[in-house]
Design a protein around this motif. Sequence first.
Motif, PDB file in Angstrom:
ATOM      1  N   ARG A 234      18.421  20.971 -33.772  1.00 18.25           N
ATOM      2  CA  ARG A 234      18.862  19.709 -33.242  1.00 18.25           C
ATOM      3  C   ARG A 234      17.536  19.059 -32.880  1.00 18.25           C
ATOM      4  NH1 ARG A 234      21.778  20.754 -27.579  1.00 18.25           N
ATOM      5  NH2 ARG A 234      19.808  21.614 -26.954  1.00 18.25           N
ATOM      6  N   ARG A 235      16.387  19.461 -32.551  1.00 23.10           N
ATOM      7  CA  ARG A 235      15.175  18.977 -32.014  1.00 23.10           C
ATOM      8  C   ARG A 235      14.818  18.118 -33.353  1.00 23.10           C
ATOM      9  NH1 ARG A 235      14.108  23.823 -29.193  1.00 23.10           N
ATOM     10  NH2 ARG A 235      12.939  24.303 -30.964  1.00 23.10           N
ATOM     11  N   THR A 236      14.763  18.890 -34.560  1.00 19.75           N
ATOM     12  CA  THR A 236      14.442  18.007 -35.620  1.00 19.75           C
ATOM     13  C   THR A 236      15.054  16.794 -35.861  1.00 19.75           C
ATOM     14  OG1 THR A 236      13.502  20.114 -36.554  1.00 19.75           O
ATOM     15  CG2 THR A 236      13.886  18.382 -38.062  1.00 19.75           C
ATOM     16  N   ALA A 237      16.641  16.928 -35.853  1.00 15.63           N
ATOM     17  CA  ALA A 237      17.418  15.855 -36.133  1.00 15.63           C
ATOM     18  C   ALA A 237      17.217  14.575 -34.967  1.00 15.63           C
ATOM     19  CB  ALA A 237      18.805  16.407 -36.021  1.00 15.63           C
ATOM     20  N   GLU A 238      16.996  14.869 -33.736  1.00 15.60           N
ATOM     21  CA  GLU A 238      16.759  13.975 -32.798  1.00 15.60           C
ATOM     22  C   GLU A 238      15.406  13.360 -33.072  1.00 15.60           C
ATOM     23  OE1 GLU A 238      16.874  16.488 -29.312  1.00 15.60           O
ATOM     24  OE2 GLU A 238      19.226  16.125 -28.832  1.00 15.60           O
ATOM     25  N   GLN A 239      14.465  13.920 -33.666  1.00 12.11           N
ATOM     26  CA  GLN A 239      13.390  13.327 -33.984  1.00 12.11           C
ATOM     27  C   GLN A 239      13.577  12.237 -35.063  1.00 12.11           C
ATOM     28  OE1 GLN A 239      10.636  16.547 -34.654  1.00 12.11           O
ATOM     29  NE2 GLN A 239      10.250  17.214 -32.471  1.00 12.11           N
ATOM     30  N   CYS A 240      14.383  12.865 -36.048  1.00 10.60           N
ATOM     31  CA  CYS A 240      14.499  11.978 -37.295  1.00 10.60           C
ATOM     32  C   CYS A 240      15.377  10.777 -36.661  1.00 10.60           C
ATOM     33  CB  CYS A 240      15.449  12.683 -38.347  1.00 10.60           C
ATOM     34  SG  CYS A 240      14.338  14.152 -39.207  1.00 10.60           S
ATOM     35  N   ARG A 241      16.281  10.849 -35.713  1.00 11.73           N
ATOM     36  CA  ARG A 241      16.973   9.797 -35.276  1.00 11.73           C
ATOM     37  C   ARG A 241      16.156   8.733 -34.686  1.00 11.73           C
ATOM     38  NH1 ARG A 241      20.469  11.010 -30.230  1.00 11.73           N
ATOM     39  NH2 ARG A 241      18.238  10.785 -29.762  1.00 11.73           N
ATOM     40  N   ASP A 242      15.113   9.345 -33.733  1.00 11.06           N
ATOM     41  CA  ASP A 242      14.375   8.419 -33.117  1.00 11.06           C
ATOM     42  C   ASP A 242      13.644   7.768 -34.049  1.00 11.06           C
ATOM     43  OD1 ASP A 242      15.313   9.364 -30.816  1.00 11.06           O
ATOM     44  OD2 ASP A 242      13.890  10.695 -30.270  1.00 11.06           O
ATOM     45  N   ARG A 243      13.081   8.328 -35.031  1.00 10.91           N
ATOM     46  CA  ARG A 243      12.268   7.747 -35.959  1.00 10.91           C
ATOM     47  C   ARG A 243      12.825   6.596 -36.639  1.00 10.91           C
ATOM     48  NH1 ARG A 243       7.569   9.666 -38.700  1.00 10.91           N
ATOM     49  NH2 ARG A 243       6.346   7.420 -39.582  1.00 10.91           N
ATOM     50  N   ILE A 244      13.989   7.010 -37.179  1.00  9.73           N
ATOM     51  CA  ILE A 244      14.879   5.720 -37.953  1.00  9.73           C
ATOM     52  C   ILE A 244      15.114   4.537 -36.969  1.00  9.73           C
ATOM     53  CG2 ILE A 244      17.203   5.126 -38.788  1.00  9.73           C
ATOM     54  CD1 ILE A 244      17.287   8.346 -39.810  1.00  9.73           C
ATOM     55  N   ASP A 245      15.698   4.846 -35.532  1.00  2.00           N
ATOM     56  CA  ASP A 245      15.652   3.763 -34.727  1.00  2.00           C
ATOM     57  C   ASP A 245      14.447   2.847 -34.767  1.00  2.00           C
ATOM     58  OD1 ASP A 245      18.173   4.418 -34.389  1.00  2.00           O
ATOM     59  OD2 ASP A 245      17.811   5.580 -32.361  1.00  2.00           O
ATOM     60  N   GLN A 246      13.300   3.467 -34.564  1.00  3.79           N
ATOM     61  CA  GLN A 246      12.127   2.703 -34.576  1.00  3.79           C
ATOM     62  C   GLN A 246      11.868   1.913 -35.740  1.00  3.79           C
ATOM     63  OE1 GLN A 246       8.873   5.584 -34.019  1.00  3.79           O
ATOM     64  NE2 GLN A 246       9.409   6.262 -31.966  1.00  3.79           N
ATOM     65  N   GLU A 247      12.022   2.498 -36.918  1.00  9.90           N
ATOM     66  CA  GLU A 247      11.672   1.816 -37.934  1.00  9.90           C
ATOM     67  C   GLU A 247      12.951   0.558 -38.170  1.00  9.90           C
ATOM     68  OE1 GLU A 247       9.495   2.129 -40.443  1.00  9.90           O
ATOM     69  OE2 GLU A 247       8.654   3.819 -39.364  1.00  9.90           O
ATOM     70  N   LEU A 248      14.091   0.789 -37.858  1.00 10.90           N
ATOM     71  CA  LEU A 248      14.929  -0.371 -37.818  1.00 10.90           C
ATOM     72  C   LEU A 248      14.665  -1.445 -36.890  1.00 10.90           C
ATOM     73  CD1 LEU A 248      18.282   1.716 -37.969  1.00 10.90           C
ATOM     74  CD2 LEU A 248      17.477   0.412 -39.734  1.00 10.90           C
ATOM     75  N   LYS A 249      14.038  -1.043 -35.619  1.00  9.03           N
ATOM     76  CA  LYS A 249      13.407  -2.212 -34.871  1.00  9.03           C
ATOM     77  C   LYS A 249      12.439  -3.112 -35.374  1.00  9.03           C
ATOM     78  CE  LYS A 249      15.424   0.352 -30.528  1.00  9.03           C
ATOM     79  NZ  LYS A 249      14.560   0.890 -29.298  1.00  9.03           N
ATOM     80  N   LYS A 250      11.751  -2.286 -36.067  1.00 10.06           N
ATOM     81  CA  LYS A 250      10.613  -3.042 -36.717  1.00 10.06           C
ATOM     82  C   LYS A 250      11.075  -4.050 -37.840  1.00 10.06           C
ATOM     83  CE  LYS A 250       7.026   0.684 -36.249  1.00 10.06           C
ATOM     84  NZ  LYS A 250       6.066   1.618 -36.875  1.00 10.06           N
ATOM     85  N   GLY A 251      12.155  -3.701 -38.448  1.00 11.37           N
ATOM     86  CA  GLY A 251      12.709  -4.503 -39.512  1.00 11.37           C
ATOM     87  C   GLY A 251      13.580  -5.447 -38.952  1.00 11.37           C
ATOM     88  N   GLY A 252      13.598  -5.735 -37.597  1.00 19.80           N
ATOM     89  CA  GLY A 252      14.672  -6.535 -36.933  1.00 19.80           C
ATOM     90  C   GLY A 252      16.123  -6.389 -37.169  1.00 19.80           C
ATOM     91  N   VAL A 253      16.322  -5.092 -37.610  1.00 18.09           N
ATOM     92  CA  VAL A 253      17.849  -4.960 -37.747  1.00 18.09           C
ATOM     93  C   VAL A 253      18.158  -3.899 -36.390  1.00 18.09           C
ATOM     94  CG1 VAL A 253      19.460  -3.388 -39.126  1.00 18.09           C
ATOM     95  CG2 VAL A 253      17.497  -4.334 -40.037  1.00 18.09           C
ATOM     96  N   GLY A 254      19.169  -4.309 -35.762  1.00 15.87           N
ATOM     97  CA  GLY A 254      19.806  -3.733 -34.579  1.00 15.87           C
ATOM     98  C   GLY A 254      20.346  -2.367 -34.859  1.00 15.87           C
ATOM     99  N   THR A 255      20.608  -1.632 -33.963  1.00 15.12           N
ATOM    100  CA  THR A 255      21.561  -0.506 -34.044  1.00 15.12           C
ATOM    101  C   THR A 255      22.656  -0.453 -33.203  1.00 15.12           C
ATOM    102  OG1 THR A 255      20.191   0.753 -32.290  1.00 15.12           O
ATOM    103  CG2 THR A 255      19.463   1.082 -34.581  1.00 15.12           C
ATOM    104  N   LYS A 256      23.764   0.058 -33.431  1.00 14.50           N
ATOM    105  CA  LYS A 256      25.073   0.052 -32.719  1.00 14.50           C
ATOM    106  C   LYS A 256      25.399   1.165 -32.292  1.00 14.50           C
ATOM    107  CE  LYS A 256      27.053  -3.790 -35.331  1.00 14.50           C
ATOM    108  NZ  LYS A 256      28.234  -4.184 -35.992  1.00 14.50           N
TER     109      LYS A 256
END
Length: 256
Positions: A234-256
Amino acid sequence: MQQLTTHEIVRRLATKYSPPAWAFLPQVRNRTGFGPVDRTADGLAMSLCSSRGLGLVGFEVKSHRGDWLRELKNPSKAETIFNYCNQWYVVAGSTVIVQEGELPKTWGLMVPHGSGLSIVSEAPERDSRQLDNSFLAAILRKVTDTYVPRIQLKGMILEGRDQKVADAERDRDHWKTTHDRILKKGMDFAKASGVNPFDQFSYRDPRDLGKAFRMALNGQQEISGMEERLRSLRRTAEQCRDRIDQELKKGGVGTK
């Protein structure tokens, strides 16, 4: 042919001249302290039965022929204690140490025989010199060095008995405490598990209970290990999710 050491000869003398008929003392000097002439008898025996005659017997031990030959060169050195004795014996460690014709007329001879000593030549009885305080002190000194007084021995026995009783009571208390502790743990186990391991009428084999208990512990450990692995995932999955959110924000893509 027997060949005895000095120690073994003295041991046999102590057996031959033993209580209650005799009192035997090894290595008795002619005086206490030190002086110009100091002599030592290898043994003294005092007869204690008046019906058999009260007499003091002295012993000179010779375990080797060379020792005996040196004695023959200066037989007068024995006279210091010899004069206090009613009889005087040479006690040889074997039958070949003292040869025929060598024994002084006023001395007797003993040799090994079986497990004891045998008199080959009886020592003539003679009038002895009266004991003086110096020689008496030497005898009493040897008594105190050799024997434990009966009253002191009784005290030592009682002291030892009291110590043994105290040790036994301490051991009893220790094992009672250990027993009570084991019993409490067993009853706690019985209360928690519903199985009394001390029930003599139980059909359950204690070994089977032990195996089941071990399996339960192992199962609990496996469950605990699985829970820890799931938490790690679960900790690994949460870390992956946070990393994906950061990359999406850099690309200007929002998350829902």
